[in-house]
Design a protein around this motif. Structure first.
Motif, short mmCIF file in Angstrom:
data_model
loop_
_atom_site.label_atom_id
_atom_site.label_comp_id
_atom_site.label_asym_id
_atom_site.label_seq_id
_atom_site.Cartn_x
_atom_site.Cartn_y
_atom_site.Cartn_z
N HIS A 27 0.86 -1.19 0.00
CA HIS A 27 0.00 0.00 0.00
C HIS A 27 0.90 1.23 0.00
O HIS A 27 1.93 1.24 0.67
CB HIS A 27 -0.88 -0.04 1.26
CG HIS A 27 -1.85 1.09 1.42
ND1 HIS A 27 -2.39 1.79 0.37
CD2 HIS A 27 -2.39 1.63 2.57
CE1 HIS A 27 -3.21 2.72 0.86
NE2 HIS A 27 -3.23 2.64 2.17
N GLU A 54 -0.06 4.56 0.77
CA GLU A 54 -0.37 5.74 1.59
C GLU A 54 0.89 6.09 2.40
O GLU A 54 1.64 5.20 2.81
CB GLU A 54 -1.57 5.48 2.51
CG GLU A 54 -2.09 6.77 3.11
CD GLU A 54 -3.47 6.66 3.76
OE1 GLU A 54 -4.03 5.56 3.84
OE2 GLU A 54 -3.98 7.72 4.18
N ASP A 58 1.81 6.72 5.29
CA ASP A 58 2.16 6.07 6.56
C ASP A 58 2.87 4.73 6.33
O ASP A 58 3.52 4.22 7.24
CB ASP A 58 0.94 5.90 7.48
CG ASP A 58 -0.25 5.25 6.81
OD1 ASP A 58 -0.41 5.37 5.58
OD2 ASP A 58 -1.05 4.61 7.52
N HIS A 59 2.75 4.18 5.12
CA HIS A 59 3.44 2.92 4.81
C HIS A 59 4.55 3.08 3.78
O HIS A 59 5.40 2.21 3.66
CB HIS A 59 2.43 1.88 4.32
CG HIS A 59 1.30 1.68 5.25
ND1 HIS A 59 1.46 1.11 6.51
CD2 HIS A 59 0.00 2.05 5.18
CE1 HIS A 59 0.30 1.11 7.13
NE2 HIS A 59 -0.60 1.69 6.36
N HIS A 65 -6.93 -0.19 1.58
CA HIS A 65 -7.76 0.97 1.84
C HIS A 65 -7.83 1.94 0.66
O HIS A 65 -8.70 2.80 0.61
CB HIS A 65 -7.16 1.62 3.11
CG HIS A 65 -7.41 3.03 3.38
ND1 HIS A 65 -6.45 3.92 3.77
CD2 HIS A 65 -8.56 3.72 3.36
CE1 HIS A 65 -6.97 5.09 4.00
NE2 HIS A 65 -8.24 5.01 3.76
N ASP A 72 -3.47 -2.29 5.85
CA ASP A 72 -4.45 -1.57 6.66
C ASP A 72 -5.55 -2.48 7.20
O ASP A 72 -6.16 -2.19 8.25
CB ASP A 72 -5.11 -0.45 5.84
CG ASP A 72 -4.27 0.81 5.79
OD1 ASP A 72 -3.41 1.01 6.66
OD2 ASP A 72 -4.50 1.61 4.87
N TYR A 127 -10.79 1.89 14.24
CA TYR A 127 -10.06 1.94 12.97
C TYR A 127 -11.02 1.66 11.79
O TYR A 127 -11.02 2.37 10.79
CB TYR A 127 -8.93 0.91 12.98
CG TYR A 127 -8.01 1.05 11.79
CD1 TYR A 127 -6.87 1.84 11.87
CD2 TYR A 127 -8.29 0.42 10.58
CE1 TYR A 127 -6.04 2.00 10.78
CE2 TYR A 127 -7.47 0.57 9.49
CZ TYR A 127 -6.34 1.36 9.59
OH TYR A 127 -5.53 1.52 8.50
N HIS A 180 -0.64 -1.88 11.04
CA HIS A 180 -0.85 -1.01 12.20
C HIS A 180 -1.20 -1.89 13.40
O HIS A 180 -2.10 -2.74 13.31
CB HIS A 180 -2.03 -0.05 11.99
CG HIS A 180 -1.81 0.98 10.93
ND1 HIS A 180 -0.84 1.95 11.00
CD2 HIS A 180 -2.46 1.19 9.77
CE1 HIS A 180 -0.90 2.72 9.93
NE2 HIS A 180 -1.87 2.29 9.15
#
Ligand code: FEO
Length: 395
Positions: free
Chosen positions: A80, A82, A84-85, A147, A166, A194, A227
């Motif tokens: 992924h 995004e 944050d990753h 996501h 995610d 979440y 996460h």
């Protein structure tokens, strides 16, 4: 430094963001902090799964090099993109120039747009393709919108691990590794939060994808998300929860969410609550200006009854509840009953506006609005409305 072992030769090498309290912009309050999980599989071809958020590269690279030299990493899987990753993507491209990167075609395009770099070796993959790394074969399962459009899961049959990015994640900063090492109630609160705050709008896609994965009958002993904690003891429980939420299933409980100017709408809210409680239903009262929006969304995820109140101000509802309703509108929830209430000075448009925003998300019962301060008789009407609403839910 503690090496986190998921299984023999499978390690968690991500980073812990102990102090993050506003994730995904402003509105997701992460009171337990956040982790950015990345995994390292040591096999004939050492393989790294996912990166970390920008600013956490040092901790991440130290965790990796504690286990393996970077030059031994042959494959890097990007589940992924995004940030944050993928924040560590430019760094790992630089540090492992000869590694082969794997991800969906959308991931490749997105990474280039974010970072302006691509690795020398990139292979775009989709469902049905796999990668043999020695004893293990990794299978790619693209899961668009769990996501983002680029998202995928990676499954390792040898270890029976689903690397779900995610999916099944929770924002829970901890030095622990597995689900049974922390309080189960706290963990389930975080996974519900979440889902409600990140994945709720994609429920129909999640449902279809999960059912398709279940049909594959992949033995799954561990779910390793990107996460929070790794699911091992409670794999079945969290899958059941995802099936429940993604089906828009809900309980006979009611959330009363309101914003008030001069306490008149608050008085109405409290009487409505009394009426609901008189029918022995569970209900919670949330002044949207005083509660964490993240918690309200989590409670509403499986609440069948939604009650919204706002004073009218300049022909509109108040601004904090308006923001929350726009968030809920996108949830695409099904099977919810609702009603709107509030006090007003001369026109009372807030009620109609609440109903309009959520007209496709919930079935609205007749509203209640009273001018200025509700009288005793009007408060009795609020009590009756709460009671009737609770009865409707029980039908
Ligand atoms: Fe945790 Fe969609 O990123």
């Amino acid at each position: 430094m503690v090496t986190k072992i998921i299984k023999d030769n499978v390690f968690a090498v991500g980073a812990v963001d102990w102090n993050e309290r506003r994730f995904h912009g402003y509105s997701y309050v992460t009171k337990r902090g956040v982790t950015y999980n990345s995994y390292l599989i040591v096999d004939d071809q050492t393989t790294l799964l996912d990166t970390v958020r920008v600013g956490f590269e040092k901790e991440w690279i130290e965790n990796i090099t504690n286990i393996s030299e970077l030059s031994k990493i042959k494959n890097i899987i990007i589940n992924h993109i995004e940030p944050d990753h993928s924040g560590g993507f430019p760094e790992i491209v630089k540090l492992c120039p000869n590694a082969v990167f794997y991800g969906t075609e959308k991931a490749k395009a997105g990474l280039f747009k974010y970072y302006g770099v691509l690795p020398k070796n990139w292979i775009s993959v989709k469902f049905g393709q796999n990668l043999n790394i020695g004893k293990r074969t990794l299978e790619f399962i693209d899961v668009p919108m769990i996501h983002w459009p680029d998202s995928m899961f990676t499954y390792c049959a040898y270890d029976k691990i689903l690397f779900s990015n995610d999916g099944f994640g929770q924002h829970y900063a901890t030095n622990k590794t597995f689900d049974d090492e922390v309080c189960f109630g706290d963990l389930m609160d975080e996974v519900q939060k979440y889902y409600a705050n990140i994945l709720w709008p994609f429920s129909s896609i999640i449902k279809a994808k999960l059912e398709a994965i279940i049909k594959l009958k992949l033995p799954i002993e561990i779910i390793a998300p990107s996460h929070g904690l790794v699911w091992k003891k409670y794999v079945n429980e969290v899958i059941e929860k995802y099936l429940y939420w993604s089906n828009s299933s809900c309980q006979n409980k009611i959330a009363i969410v309101y914003e008030t100017m001069w306490n008149s709408t608050e008085k109405m809210a409290r009487k409505i609550l009394e009426g609901i409680i008189s029918e022995n239903l569970e209900a919670k009262l949330f002044d949207v200006t005083k509660n964490d929006r993240t918690d309200i969304a989590a409670y509403m995820l499986d609440a069948k009854g939604w009650v919204f109140g706002s004073s009218t101000h300049d022909s509109e509802m108040l601004s904090v509840i308006a923001g929350f309703l726009y968030f809920l509108k996108d949830s695409k929830a099904k099977g919810r009953k609702a009603f709107a209430f509030g006090s007003y000075g001369w026109s009372g448009e807030a009620i109609k506006n609440i109903e309009n925003i959520l007209s496709k998300t919930a079935e609205f019962l007749p509203s209640l609005k009273f001018v200025y301060n509700p009288s005793e008789a009007e408060l009795q009407e609020c009590f009756n409305a709460g009671k009737n609403f609770a009865k409707k839910l029980k039908e």
